[in-house]
Scaffold this motif. Structure first.
Motif, PDB file in Angstrom:
ATOM      1  N   ALA A   1      26.022  35.916  39.500  1.00 41.78           N
ATOM      2  CA  ALA A   1      27.081  35.031  38.192  1.00 41.78           C
ATOM      3  C   ALA A   1      26.858  33.422  38.800  1.00 41.78           C
ATOM      4  CB  ALA A   1      28.331  35.255  38.675  1.00 41.78           C
ATOM      5  N   LEU A   2      26.432  33.228  39.817  1.00 41.66           N
ATOM      6  CA  LEU A   2      26.153  31.750  40.422  1.00 41.66           C
ATOM      7  C   LEU A   2      24.414  31.343  39.627  1.00 41.66           C
ATOM      8  CD1 LEU A   2      27.569  29.279  41.160  1.00 41.66           C
ATOM      9  CD2 LEU A   2      26.403  29.703  43.211  1.00 41.66           C
ATOM     10  N   GLU A   3      23.809  32.542  39.056  1.00 42.41           N
ATOM     11  CA  GLU A   3      22.596  31.512  39.235  1.00 42.41           C
ATOM     12  C   GLU A   3      22.745  31.801  37.407  1.00 42.41           C
ATOM     13  OE1 GLU A   3      20.344  34.500  42.629  1.00 42.41           O
ATOM     14  OE2 GLU A   3      20.704  35.272  40.747  1.00 42.41           O
ATOM     15  N   LEU A   4      23.308  32.958  37.494  1.00 42.54           N
ATOM     16  CA  LEU A   4      23.453  33.043  35.763  1.00 42.54           C
ATOM     17  C   LEU A   4      24.100  32.127  35.533  1.00 42.54           C
ATOM     18  CD1 LEU A   4      23.331  36.959  35.306  1.00 42.54           C
ATOM     19  CD2 LEU A   4      21.962  35.248  34.958  1.00 42.54           C
ATOM     20  N   GLY A   5      25.249  31.358  35.730  1.00 43.97           N
ATOM     21  CA  GLY A   5      26.004  29.908  35.267  1.00 43.97           C
ATOM     22  C   GLY A   5      27.217  30.852  34.898  1.00 43.97           C
ATOM     23  N   LEU A   6      27.433  31.867  35.055  1.00 37.18           N
ATOM     24  CA  LEU A   6      28.760  32.415  34.752  1.00 37.18           C
ATOM     25  C   LEU A   6      30.436  32.821  36.034  1.00 37.18           C
ATOM     26  CD1 LEU A   6      27.349  35.871  33.258  1.00 37.18           C
ATOM     27  CD2 LEU A   6      28.189  33.725  32.172  1.00 37.18           C
ATOM     28  N   THR A   7      31.559  32.612  35.967  1.00 38.44           N
ATOM     29  CA  THR A   7      31.653  33.164  37.063  1.00 38.44           C
ATOM     30  C   THR A   7      32.666  35.059  37.088  1.00 38.44           C
ATOM     31  OG1 THR A   7      33.288  32.414  35.919  1.00 38.44           O
ATOM     32  CG2 THR A   7      32.554  30.626  37.735  1.00 38.44           C
ATOM     33  N   ILE A   8      32.303  35.550  38.448  1.00 35.49           N
ATOM     34  CA  ILE A   8      33.526  36.379  37.939  1.00 35.49           C
ATOM     35  C   ILE A   8      34.654  36.142  38.833  1.00 35.49           C
ATOM     36  CG2 ILE A   8      31.015  37.600  38.129  1.00 35.49           C
ATOM     37  CD1 ILE A   8      32.499  38.443  40.520  1.00 35.49           C
ATOM     38  N   ASP A   9      35.899  36.960  37.725  1.00 38.55           N
ATOM     39  CA  ASP A   9      37.149  37.089  38.396  1.00 38.55           C
ATOM     40  C   ASP A   9      37.261  38.739  39.045  1.00 38.55           C
ATOM     41  OD1 ASP A   9      39.638  37.344  38.805  1.00 38.55           O
ATOM     42  OD2 ASP A   9      40.090  36.156  37.429  1.00 38.55           O
ATOM     43  N   MET A  10      36.991  39.188  40.114  1.00 41.98           N
ATOM     44  CA  MET A  10      36.803  40.711  40.601  1.00 41.98           C
ATOM     45  C   MET A  10      38.235  41.078  40.694  1.00 41.98           C
ATOM     46  SD  MET A  10      34.363  43.306  41.068  1.00 41.98           S
ATOM     47  CE  MET A  10      33.981  44.271  42.210  1.00 41.98           C
ATOM     48  N   ARG A  11      38.665  42.357  40.444  1.00 43.09           N
ATOM     49  CA  ARG A  11      40.575  43.119  40.567  1.00 43.09           C
ATOM     50  C   ARG A  11      39.809  44.269  41.260  1.00 43.09           C
ATOM     51  NH1 ARG A  11      43.841  39.249  36.658  1.00 43.09           N
ATOM     52  NH2 ARG A  11      43.009  37.701  36.268  1.00 43.09           N
ATOM     53  N   GLN A  12      40.581  44.873  42.051  1.00 49.33           N
ATOM     54  CA  GLN A  12      40.853  46.549  41.887  1.00 49.33           C
ATOM     55  C   GLN A  12      42.917  46.394  41.693  1.00 49.33           C
ATOM     56  OE1 GLN A  12      42.270  48.474  44.785  1.00 49.33           O
ATOM     57  NE2 GLN A  12      41.989  50.500  43.475  1.00 49.33           N
ATOM     58  N   THR A  13      42.839  47.840  41.214  1.00 46.72           N
ATOM     59  CA  THR A  13      44.462  47.918  41.214  1.00 46.72           C
ATOM     60  C   THR A  13      44.544  49.798  41.253  1.00 46.72           C
ATOM     61  OG1 THR A  13      46.699  48.308  39.709  1.00 46.72           O
ATOM     62  CG2 THR A  13      44.478  48.200  39.271  1.00 46.72           C
ATOM     63  N   ASN A  14      45.391  50.428  42.217  1.00 43.29           N
ATOM     64  CA  ASN A  14      45.814  52.024  41.492  1.00 43.29           C
ATOM     65  C   ASN A  14      46.560  52.199  40.492  1.00 43.29           C
ATOM     66  OD1 ASN A  14      43.945  52.457  43.863  1.00 43.29           O
ATOM     67  ND2 ASN A  14      45.428  51.778  45.183  1.00 43.29           N
ATOM     68  N   HIS A  15      46.681  50.992  39.696  1.00 47.94           N
ATOM     69  CA  HIS A  15      48.235  51.768  38.770  1.00 47.94           C
ATOM     70  C   HIS A  15      47.045  51.451  37.055  1.00 47.94           C
ATOM     71  CE1 HIS A  15      50.436  52.097  41.740  1.00 47.94           C
ATOM     72  NE2 HIS A  15      50.244  51.020  42.270  1.00 47.94           N
ATOM     73  N   GLU A  16      47.276  52.691  36.269  1.00 48.99           N
ATOM     74  CA  GLU A  16      47.029  52.378  34.980  1.00 48.99           C
ATOM     75  C   GLU A  16      47.794  50.666  33.836  1.00 48.99           C
ATOM     76  OE1 GLU A  16      47.581  55.674  33.169  1.00 48.99           O
ATOM     77  OE2 GLU A  16      46.215  55.524  31.408  1.00 48.99           O
ATOM     78  N   GLY A  17      48.939  50.490  34.132  1.00 46.89           N
ATOM     79  CA  GLY A  17      49.307  50.044  33.416  1.00 46.89           C
ATOM     80  C   GLY A  17      48.983  48.311  33.460  1.00 46.89           C
TER      81      GLY A  17
END
Ligand code: CA2
Length: 150
Positions: free
Chosen positions: A44-60
């Motif tokens: 993302a840094l190389e592409l001029g972007l940022t990421i917000d990475m998240r994980q959950t076990n809950h559908e809602g």
């Protein structure tokens, strides 16, 4: 509104993906979710972007994060909804309800696996699907966003 000048990408991961790299490496590979986050951050840094990475076990929670992605003006969402891919009309509705483009991502290729994985509610509304490339599926999806494909 979808803003193509926005730089932040939400990367949302569903149930059991916190176990990635620890079990079933023959299907999902040896990378952990943290490894994938690190690789994506670098790209993302190389592409001029940022990421917000998240994980959950809950559908809602995934539904809430999709709404948040739009409210926060994210450029796009990469979504590996894991098993909810194949069951969740709530996710289908949420993807349809937001203007932020959503790319469906899978490590494996669910279409070559058990019949119950052949239906994808996420895929019914996603702008693009990238599957079957292991951890590279996330990178390919990120590059599709950077290339303006969604
Ligand atoms: O291939 C993918 O990325 C999947 O979204 C993974 C899901 C599966 O239900 C989908 O059909 C395809 C499963 C994620 C569970 O992750 C695990 C990781 C390690 C050990 C066991 C499960």
């Amino acid at each position: 509104m979808n803003d193509i000048t926005a730089r932040n990408i939400y990367v949302l991961n569903g149930p059991n993906l916190n176990l990635l790299g620890l079990r079933e490496p023959e299907i999902y590979g040896h990378d952990t979710l943290d490894d994938i986050a690190g690789m994506l951050e670098d790209r993302a840094l190389e592409l001029g972007l940022t990421i917000d990475m998240r994980q959950t076990n809950h559908e809602g929670m995934l539904v809430d994060w999709l709404h948040e992605a739009q409210a926060e003006g994210a450029r796009a969402v990469l979504l590996n909804a894991a098993a909810y891919t194949h069951t969740s009309i709530a996710l289908l509705d949420a993807i349809k309800a937001i203007k932020t483009p959503v790319i469906e991502v899978h490590l494996s290729d669910p279409k070559t696996r058990e019949d119950f994985r052949h239906i994808s509610y996420v895929g019914m509304a996603a702008a693009l699907t990238v599957e079957g490339h292991g951890a590279d599926s996330y990178r390919i999806a990120l590059e599709a966003v950077a290339a303006g494909k969604v």
